[in-house]
Design an enzyme around this catalytic site. Structure first.
Site, PDB file in Angstrom:
ATOM      1  N   ASP A  11       5.361 -15.701  11.089  1.00  0.00           N
ATOM      2  CA  ASP A  11       6.458 -16.486  10.563  1.00  0.00           C
ATOM      3  C   ASP A  11       7.279 -15.551   9.660  1.00  0.00           C
ATOM      4  O   ASP A  11       6.799 -14.480   9.268  1.00  0.00           O
ATOM      5  CB  ASP A  11       5.886 -17.673   9.778  1.00  0.00           C
ATOM      6  CG  ASP A  11       6.955 -18.548   9.181  1.00  0.00           C
ATOM      7  OD1 ASP A  11       7.998 -18.748   9.828  1.00  0.00           O
ATOM      8  OD2 ASP A  11       6.755 -19.044   8.057  1.00  0.00           O
ATOM      9  N   ASP A  13       9.997 -16.633   6.723  1.00  0.00           N
ATOM     10  CA  ASP A  13      10.057 -17.140   5.343  1.00  0.00           C
ATOM     11  C   ASP A  13       8.677 -17.592   4.884  1.00  0.00           C
ATOM     12  O   ASP A  13       8.021 -18.383   5.566  1.00  0.00           O
ATOM     13  CB  ASP A  13      11.010 -18.331   5.252  1.00  0.00           C
ATOM     14  CG  ASP A  13      12.433 -17.988   5.641  1.00  0.00           C
ATOM     15  OD1 ASP A  13      13.300 -18.014   4.773  1.00  0.00           O
ATOM     16  OD2 ASP A  13      12.669 -17.699   6.832  1.00  0.00           O
ATOM     17  N   ASP A 170       2.681 -19.887   6.953  1.00  0.00           N
ATOM     18  CA  ASP A 170       2.338 -20.557   5.701  1.00  0.00           C
ATOM     19  C   ASP A 170       2.570 -22.067   5.740  1.00  0.00           C
ATOM     20  O   ASP A 170       2.476 -22.736   4.710  1.00  0.00           O
ATOM     21  CB  ASP A 170       3.163 -19.967   4.539  1.00  0.00           C
ATOM     22  CG  ASP A 170       4.642 -20.307   4.661  1.00  0.00           C
ATOM     23  OD1 ASP A 170       5.230 -20.025   5.728  1.00  0.00           O
ATOM     24  OD2 ASP A 170       5.210 -20.852   3.701  1.00  0.00           O
TER      25      ASP A 170
END
Length: 218
Positions: A11, A13, A170
């Site tokens: 991922d 961000d 996240d």
């Protein structure tokens, strides 16, 4: 014991780059222009992975229904695009991890829900990210995370003989996407997660405290 990965997907961000402050700056610029109270970093940090929609919902709360959402969203994106790398930087250990992947010739890529025009601008701003083998943005395909299609498409682009791909993110949607794609799912606990206790319910294969924790596995 987890088998050594032969590819890694990330991922963006909250996993590779800490973009929260610049996203928060975009939100607070809009709030200030409307005479509304701004939001502090600790409050908006864990919403940053939810993009413009999540940030605007946080900043305006129930009052959002009294505004033209599409106009606010475009204002948010315009400001963010023009100020995308003022306070953004790698998370601790990310550069070390990516350099190690390059040295060991383990291909890696980025799969994000961020729109392509913003993804490209960020990658251009961080030369090390330009070494990635594949980039899939939120508008690259007809589906985005938590659907597995973006991860499967990225893996296909890597053209691996016998895929053993790990995906690191996240957010719960990252883990859902990785599990649905039959990849090793890894939670980046250092990212934008408000309550680490809830991650026990995400059914991930592994959790890491820093990016360099992954060095152990290859």
């Amino acid at each position: 014991m987890l088998k050594k990965p032969n590819a890694m997907l990330f991922d963006l961000d909250g996993t590779l780059l800490d973009t929260a402050k610049d996203l928060g700056n975009a939100l607070n610029q809009i709030l200030t222009s409307l005479g509304r109270a701004t939001v502090d970093h600790q409050t908006y940090r864990n919403i940053a992975s939810d993009g413009a929609k999540g940030m605007l919902e946080l900043g305006f709360g129930d009052d959002l229904k009294h505004f033209e959402f599409d106009i606010l969203r475009q204002q948010f994106l315009d400001y963010y695009e023009n100020n995308i790398c003022i306070d953004t930087d790698y998370f601790e250990g990310v550069e070390q991890l990516l350099l190690a992947l390059n040295k060991k010739h383990i291909p890696w890529g980025i799969v994000t829900n961020k729109p392509a025009f913003l993804t490209t601008q960020l990658i251009t701003s961080f030369p090390l990210l330009q070494n990635c083998a594949v980039v899939i943005s939120g508008d690259t395909l007809s589906e985005r995370k938590p659907h597995p299609l973006p991860l499967l498409y990225a893996e296909q682009k890597l053209a691996l003989d016998s895929p053993n791909t790990w995906y690191i993110g996240d957010a719960q949607r990252d883990i859902q996407s990785a599990n649905a794609a039959n990849m090793i799912s890894v939670i980046a606990e250092y990212g934008y997660i408000s309550d680490l206790n809830v991650t026990d319910e995400w059914d991930a294969d592994l959790s890491i405290h820093t990016a360099t924790d992954l060095l152990t596995y290859f």
